[in-house]
Design a protein around this motif. Sequence first.
Motif, short mmCIF file in Angstrom:
data_model
loop_
_atom_site.label_atom_id
_atom_site.label_comp_id
_atom_site.label_asym_id
_atom_site.label_seq_id
_atom_site.Cartn_x
_atom_site.Cartn_y
_atom_site.Cartn_z
N GLN A 121 10.26 15.20 -21.62
CA GLN A 121 9.51 14.88 -22.80
C GLN A 121 10.04 15.02 -24.04
N LYS B 109 8.97 19.18 -28.74
CA LYS B 109 8.03 19.65 -29.65
C LYS B 109 8.56 20.89 -30.66
N PHE C 201 0.01 24.25 -21.96
CA PHE C 201 0.40 22.93 -21.92
C PHE C 201 -0.95 22.59 -21.10
N LYS C 202 -1.47 21.33 -21.85
CA LYS C 202 -2.76 20.80 -21.36
C LYS C 202 -2.60 19.41 -21.13
N ASN D 81 -1.03 16.13 -22.03
CA ASN D 81 -0.04 15.52 -22.96
C ASN D 81 -0.10 16.46 -24.26
N ASN D 82 -1.01 17.46 -24.38
CA ASN D 82 -1.36 18.38 -25.31
C ASN D 82 -0.72 19.71 -25.15
N ILE D 83 -0.36 20.24 -26.41
CA ILE D 83 0.02 21.56 -26.29
C ILE D 83 -0.62 22.50 -27.40
N VAL D 84 -1.19 23.39 -27.06
CA VAL D 84 -1.98 24.52 -27.86
C VAL D 84 -1.19 25.64 -28.01
#
Length: 315
Positions: A264, A267, A290-291, A293-296
């Motif tokens: 990827q 980030k 990591f969810k 394509n999202n990152i919290v």
Amino acid sequence: MASKLQFLMYFIISVFSIFLAVACTSDNDVPFPDSEAPSIDFEGSALTRGIVNAADDMSAFDVWGWYSPISGTGTARQVFDATLVSRNGTTWTYDNIQRWQQGNSYQFYAIYPSFDAECGYGSASCDQDGIFTINNFDCSKTGDEAVDLMTAVRSVKCGTDGYPGKVSMPFQHELAKVNIKATVEGGNAIVTKITFSGMKTGGNYNSASTDRWSDTKSGSFINETRQPLDTKGVDLLGDMLLIPQNVNNDIKLKVEYILDGVQQTPKEFTLPATVEKWEAGKSYRYTITFKGNNIVFTVNVASWNHSTGGIITVE
């Protein structure tokens, strides 16, 4: 004639004896301890130089100490001067044993870890007012190699009706503990490189200064080990013990990772604004989740040790 000479000699000797007695009992003098008095002892156990959560984790420390009359008259006398106090079995020991002097108030000051080749600082001192000075401290290591800098202050009175027991030292963390971990919810994620940068990782400490830390320098933490993630969480860098400081946009976290077999785009984050400052004695755990394509990115703040509130007592 002989009688007059004898009287004159007796008079001179008497006057000299009185002068000597007065000179030796000046209010500015503090008597030395009686050789039969109990020794001043410390309590605790010691195992490691790294992160300390209890007294059992501690290694040797250096102690300074003075005593002066409880009455308030008389000059203080120093009994410890960066004296190494180290573990011998289950007790703390030191060379050149010092003994209690009744009728005096004692002030003890200590720095952990003791000064040696791996203490993390260039020099350390403490004056009679309890002002600690530590030069060239380096907190750029993590995990077991991190140095948990702590100080302690203790007052003890030795009255005329007995002697104190062993001296316990209430050590307090002078650094903040920071940790970065990552979890995954759905899919497979592997962190290939983590870079945490822009924070202060060294400087000089003075306990009397408002900011306490000066001449600071910035550094970074990097781990290029491949780390597959799970739902429980993976520690990406190990515990970092850092100088208390403001958390600003200069501090950044960069993550390089693989998601479901595909490399990827890296980030980069600034830290959550919910924490504005890393404070001494507190623990900050940042979690990257990591969810897909999202990152919290979240943070949890707690006292370093819940049972002690960040204070480690050697007793």
